[in-house]
Design a protein around this motif. Sequence first.
Motif, short mmCIF file in Angstrom:
data_model
loop_
_atom_site.label_atom_id
_atom_site.label_comp_id
_atom_site.label_asym_id
_atom_site.label_seq_id
_atom_site.Cartn_x
_atom_site.Cartn_y
_atom_site.Cartn_z
N LEU A 1 40.84 -52.94 3.49
CA LEU A 1 41.19 -54.45 2.93
C LEU A 1 39.63 -55.13 2.13
CD1 LEU A 1 42.74 -55.91 5.86
CD2 LEU A 1 43.91 -55.14 4.09
N GLY A 2 40.16 -55.79 1.00
CA GLY A 2 38.96 -56.55 0.56
C GLY A 2 39.06 -58.03 0.93
N PHE A 3 38.76 -59.17 0.00
CA PHE A 3 38.47 -60.40 0.42
C PHE A 3 39.54 -61.39 -0.21
CE2 PHE A 3 34.77 -58.36 2.04
CZ PHE A 3 34.48 -58.89 3.33
N SER A 4 40.54 -60.70 -1.08
CA SER A 4 41.42 -61.67 -1.71
C SER A 4 42.17 -62.34 -0.51
CB SER A 4 42.43 -60.89 -2.36
OG SER A 4 43.17 -60.04 -1.55
N ASP A 5 42.83 -63.29 -0.89
CA ASP A 5 43.59 -64.16 -0.09
C ASP A 5 44.63 -63.39 0.69
OD1 ASP A 5 42.22 -66.67 -0.71
OD2 ASP A 5 43.87 -67.50 -1.70
N ILE A 6 45.37 -62.44 0.10
CA ILE A 6 46.30 -61.66 0.52
C ILE A 6 45.70 -60.82 1.85
CG2 ILE A 6 47.92 -59.72 0.20
CD1 ILE A 6 48.74 -61.08 -2.51
N SER B 1 36.41 -70.00 -2.29
CA SER B 1 37.77 -69.85 -1.58
C SER B 1 37.68 -71.10 -0.43
CB SER B 1 37.88 -68.54 -0.94
OG SER B 1 38.93 -68.17 -0.36
N ASP B 2 38.88 -71.62 -0.26
CA ASP B 2 38.95 -72.67 0.91
C ASP B 2 38.53 -72.21 2.36
OD1 ASP B 2 39.53 -74.39 -1.20
OD2 ASP B 2 41.77 -74.37 -0.99
N TYR B 3 38.18 -73.00 3.19
CA TYR B 3 38.20 -72.97 4.49
C TYR B 3 38.79 -74.26 5.15
CZ TYR B 3 36.61 -72.76 9.31
OH TYR B 3 36.67 -72.49 10.92
N PRO C 1 21.97 -64.86 6.38
CA PRO C 1 21.27 -63.71 6.72
C PRO C 1 21.58 -62.45 5.93
CG PRO C 1 23.19 -64.37 8.14
CD PRO C 1 22.93 -65.56 7.04
N LYS C 2 22.74 -62.40 5.32
CA LYS C 2 23.27 -61.27 4.40
C LYS C 2 23.07 -61.37 3.10
CE LYS C 2 26.52 -60.66 8.11
NZ LYS C 2 28.17 -60.68 8.46
N GLY C 3 22.47 -62.60 2.68
CA GLY C 3 22.26 -62.71 1.12
C GLY C 3 23.52 -63.01 0.45
N LEU C 4 24.63 -63.38 1.19
CA LEU C 4 25.95 -63.46 0.41
C LEU C 4 26.21 -64.77 -0.24
CD1 LEU C 4 28.19 -62.14 3.45
CD2 LEU C 4 27.34 -60.95 1.60
N ARG D 1 26.99 -67.52 -5.45
CA ARG D 1 26.45 -68.52 -6.39
C ARG D 1 26.09 -67.91 -7.74
NH1 ARG D 1 27.83 -73.59 -4.69
NH2 ARG D 1 27.23 -74.26 -2.59
N ALA D 2 25.79 -66.73 -7.59
CA ALA D 2 25.20 -66.13 -8.90
C ALA D 2 26.71 -65.39 -9.42
CB ALA D 2 24.30 -64.79 -8.62
N GLY D 3 27.77 -65.43 -8.81
CA GLY D 3 29.03 -64.96 -9.40
C GLY D 3 29.28 -63.48 -9.22
N GLU D 4 28.39 -62.97 -8.31
CA GLU D 4 28.39 -61.30 -7.92
C GLU D 4 29.49 -61.19 -6.86
OE1 GLU D 4 24.45 -60.11 -6.96
OE2 GLU D 4 23.59 -61.24 -8.59
N ILE D 5 29.76 -62.22 -6.00
CA ILE D 5 30.81 -62.21 -5.11
C ILE D 5 32.11 -63.13 -5.39
CG2 ILE D 5 31.34 -62.16 -2.61
CD1 ILE D 5 28.82 -61.40 -1.80
N LYS D 6 33.26 -62.67 -5.62
CA LYS D 6 34.38 -63.59 -5.65
C LYS D 6 35.00 -63.73 -4.41
CE LYS D 6 33.60 -63.39 -10.10
NZ LYS D 6 33.03 -64.58 -10.92
N ASP D 7 36.05 -64.85 -4.42
CA ASP D 7 36.47 -65.41 -3.19
C ASP D 7 35.80 -65.44 -2.02
OD1 ASP D 7 39.10 -65.02 -4.75
OD2 ASP D 7 38.97 -63.04 -4.45
N PHE D 8 34.56 -65.95 -2.14
CA PHE D 8 33.64 -66.43 -1.08
C PHE D 8 34.33 -67.74 -0.45
CE2 PHE D 8 29.51 -67.31 1.28
CZ PHE D 8 29.47 -66.10 1.91
#
Length: 200
Positions: free
Chosen positions: A73-78, A162-164, A142-145, A150-157
């Motif tokens: 699994l990835g980190f998309s909403d689905i 991505s909402d919480y 702690p993981k630099g995420l 913020r740099a656009g390297e990770i999407k759906d964060f």
Amino acid sequence: MKTENTVWHDQHVVKSQRATLKQQKPALLWFTGLSGSGKSTIANAVDALLHEKGQHTYLLDGDNVRHGLNGDLGFSDIDRVENIRRISEVSKLFIDAGLIVSTAFISPFAQDRAMARNLLETGEFIEVFIDTPIDICEQRDPKGLYKKARAGEIKDFTGIDSDYDIPQQPELHVKTAELSIEDCAKQIVSYLELNGYLEA
């Protein structure tokens, strides 16, 4: 897709018997909060305290589960929804075994947490909101995420793009900016003691 050719097989030993043998009331401590809020750290501290008290426990950590069961699994909403669906079903099995289970997952969507709650009997699901301001989470990072998000390297964060959904009526509201890890853990264990989970 569910198959039509399966039939539920009843077991001779049931949850209440397993719980009685362990002299405790099974429960699912559902830790939810932003990345970097302290979910895994506090869940680990709670698990250690319960172990010291002789309780039968298990801890399911979000990152660890993604190395195996949810490794596809990835980190998309689905994918996030499916991630929580799977861990909810696994948690239900641990509850059936009579354990006190801790799960440390961001689980950002309220409807998914409600789904997990609805799988269990009344009183078995304990939502633990690890409430940490996002600026503190970013400071910890702690993981630099957060930096990557913020740099656009990770999407759906979660918390960035991505909402919480903030829990509205959690059984436990833990404010980590005001308490030490030890005090957070003690708050949670005290709740279990006061509500009869640590005795059959």
